[in-house]
Each structure stands twice: as structure tokens, then as C-alpha cells.
Motif scaffolding. Structure first.
Motif, PDB file in Angstrom:
ATOM      1  N   ARG A   1      30.084  80.167  -6.564  1.00 39.25           N
ATOM      2  CA  ARG A   1      30.861  80.615  -5.977  1.00 39.25           C
ATOM      3  C   ARG A   1      31.074  81.319  -4.192  1.00 39.25           C
ATOM      4  NH1 ARG A   1      35.694  82.184  -9.344  1.00 39.25           N
ATOM      5  NH2 ARG A   1      35.362  83.044 -11.948  1.00 39.25           N
ATOM      6  N   ALA A   2      30.209  81.632  -4.392  1.00 38.48           N
ATOM      7  CA  ALA A   2      29.524  81.576  -2.323  1.00 38.48           C
ATOM      8  C   ALA A   2      29.499  79.925  -1.338  1.00 38.48           C
ATOM      9  CB  ALA A   2      28.075  82.629  -2.688  1.00 38.48           C
ATOM     10  N   ALA A   3      29.540  79.390  -2.986  1.00 39.22           N
ATOM     11  CA  ALA A   3      28.765  78.349  -1.831  1.00 39.22           C
ATOM     12  C   ALA A   3      29.805  77.221  -1.930  1.00 39.22           C
ATOM     13  CB  ALA A   3      27.391  76.814  -3.094  1.00 39.22           C
ATOM     14  N   ASP A   4      30.548  77.590  -3.201  1.00 40.32           N
ATOM     15  CA  ASP A   4      32.138  76.898  -3.008  1.00 40.32           C
ATOM     16  C   ASP A   4      32.790  77.245  -1.520  1.00 40.32           C
ATOM     17  OD1 ASP A   4      31.650  75.360  -4.969  1.00 40.32           O
ATOM     18  OD2 ASP A   4      32.447  76.692  -6.872  1.00 40.32           O
ATOM     19  N   LYS A   5      32.069  78.976  -1.593  1.00 41.33           N
ATOM     20  CA  LYS A   5      33.155  79.674   0.244  1.00 41.33           C
ATOM     21  C   LYS A   5      32.814  78.662   0.993  1.00 41.33           C
ATOM     22  CE  LYS A   5      34.902  83.753   1.861  1.00 41.33           C
ATOM     23  NZ  LYS A   5      33.887  83.224   3.596  1.00 41.33           N
ATOM     24  N   GLN A   6      31.564  78.978   0.409  1.00 41.19           N
ATOM     25  CA  GLN A   6      31.267  77.700   2.769  1.00 41.19           C
ATOM     26  C   GLN A   6      31.334  76.601   2.648  1.00 41.19           C
ATOM     27  OE1 GLN A   6      26.749  78.311   3.280  1.00 41.19           O
ATOM     28  NE2 GLN A   6      26.944  80.583   2.202  1.00 41.19           N
ATOM     29  N   ILE A   7      31.999  76.165   1.321  1.00 40.14           N
ATOM     30  CA  ILE A   7      32.111  74.906   1.561  1.00 40.14           C
ATOM     31  C   ILE A   7      33.722  74.660   1.714  1.00 40.14           C
ATOM     32  CG2 ILE A   7      32.657  73.048  -0.352  1.00 40.14           C
ATOM     33  CD1 ILE A   7      30.005  73.314  -1.653  1.00 40.14           C
ATOM     34  N   GLU A   8      34.099  75.437   1.458  1.00 43.26           N
ATOM     35  CA  GLU A   8      36.190  76.061   1.733  1.00 43.26           C
ATOM     36  C   GLU A   8      35.933  75.844   3.601  1.00 43.26           C
ATOM     37  OE1 GLU A   8      39.111  78.757   1.045  1.00 43.26           O
ATOM     38  OE2 GLU A   8      37.540  78.830   0.299  1.00 43.26           O
TER      39      GLU A   8
END
Length: 226
Positions: A134-141
Motif C-alpha cells: 500500500r505504501a508503494a502504491d501511495k508513492q506511485i500515486e
């Protein structure tokens, strides 16, 4: 503190029986690493995971030109290195020691046996991996949809959640980060980060003392996230 007593405090091993903790502790290797050393490098073979007893560890990736992208700062009780241990692939990132560290090292074969005997460990590991995804997804966002001031503001707020200490006037990020180190988290140039942090200081969002950033006004800081 004995290895067994320390493991009792690590969420990954919560509610594991004393007998099992004794077995895990017996198979764990304890090592100390001085500041400036490396635990492993990206693309190395990996067959073990690490649990931090004390100190501070940076997880990061780098390209051929030496540019760094910091993924996480980890401290007491955190674990890392589990990906290469589980999927038997090469390390996806490097790990360096920022403050003298003591770690516990658990090898693949021993950990797999523990998962078979303790399904709750596997469940907690899955939850931790999901949180990191989820943290990686947020960084991508952030990289895809936010402008640079928004990415800096979002990162500051995220760091207060992970490393924040309440003070009389706000929440201090308990990491001494240079502007370059902060830029390595954002994935941009140091000069850009310096300009944005100065804008945040002028707006009364933050203050910086001896490399420690304190968030003074979360509402105002969030207004920069667009």
C-alpha cells in the motif's frame, strides 16, 4: 535482554508459545554493524531476513549513475529482507546502517519451518507485506498525480506517522535528515526540496532545527497537497 525476550516484543512473533520462541531464538544469529556499513546490496542473493534490535537502517535502490531512491527508514522492532528470503530471488534493494545497529538474522530454512508450525506468523507477515505494498502504491500515486510541493508535503505527513514525536508546538520527525537525504525519499533534486521546504517554513507549516523537521500546522501543510 535475551533474544527470546526481545522477540516477544516484535509484533511478527506475538502470541508465539515460549517453546517456539526458544526454538526461534536458538536458530537466530545476532550481529552488530557499525554506522556506515552495509547489510546487503541490491541484486545480491538473499536467504535471510533481519530484525532490528537497535539502531537505524536505510533501505534504498540506486541506478547506474548513483542516484538513490530511499524506500524506508527502519528502527527497533522492524524487519526487512523477507522478500528475497521468501521468493528466492535477488535482493530488490540495499540496506545501509545510519546509526550503529544490532540485528537478529533468521535464515530461510528456519523461518519456513516456523511458518509451517505457526500459521499466525505467516498471517502477520502477509499483513506487513500488504502494508508495504500500500505504501508503494501511495508513492506511485504521488509520483503520477501530485506536483512536487504536494509530494514533499505528503512525505512529511507520512514521516510524522512513522517517526513522529509530539512536542510542545507540533510533531517532530525523529530522523536527522539532510536536504539531500530528504530529496532521496522524494526522488528529486536537493535544490528543489530546499526551495519547497523554505516555502513551507515561510507559510508556518514546519520548522527545521539541527536537521530535525517539526510539522507545526498539519492543516496548512495538507493544503499544499494537490
Amino acid at each position: 535482554m535475551s533474544k527470546k525476550d526481545f522477540l516477544k516484543q516484535v509484533p511478527l512473533f506475538a502470541n508465539v508459545s515460549v517453546r517456539e520462541l526458544n526454538i526461534i531464538a536458538k536458530n537466530i544469529i545476532e550481529r552488530k554493524y557499525p554506522k556506515g556499513s552495509y547489510l546487503f546490496f541490491e541484486n545480491e542473493e538473499g536467504n535471510s531476513m533481519f530484525i532490528i534490535v537497535s539502531g537505524l537502517v536505510k533501505i534504498f535502490t540506486s541506478n547506474q549513475t548513483g542516484r538513490i531512491k530511499t524506500l524506508a527508514y527502519l528502527k527497533e522492532g522492524d524487519f526487512f529482507g523477507e522478500m528475497a528470503m521468501l521468493d528466492e530471488q535477488k535482493r530488490s534493494a540495499s540496506a545501509s546502517v545510519l546509526e550503529d545497529a544490532e540485528v537478529l538474522i533468521l535464515n530461510r530454512s528456519d523461518f519456513q519451518l516456523e511458518i509451517l508450525d505457526n500459521p499466525q506468523i505467516a498471517l502477520r507477515l502477509m499483513r506487513a507485506l500488504s502494508a508495504r505494498l500500500r505504501a508503494a502504491d501511495k508513492q506511485i500515486e504521488d509520483l503520477t498525480f501530485r506536483n512536487l510541493p504536494g509530494r514533499v508535503a505528503s512525505t512529511l505527513i507520512d514521516l510524522t506517522r512513522k517517526h513522529g514525536v509530539k512536542t510542545g508546538d507540533g510533531v517532530k520527525i525523529d530522523l536527522k535528515l539532510t536536504h539531500q537525504e530528504f530529496a532521496d525519499i522524494i526522488g528529486t533534486a536537493r535544490e528543489v526540496v530546499t526551495l519547497i521546504l523554505n516555502d513551507f517554513k515561510k507559510a508556518g507549516c514546519i520548522k527545521i532545527e539541527q536537521k530535525n523537521i517539526t510539522v507545526l500546522n498539519f492543516q496548512e501543510l495538507k493544503s499544499w497537497i494537490t
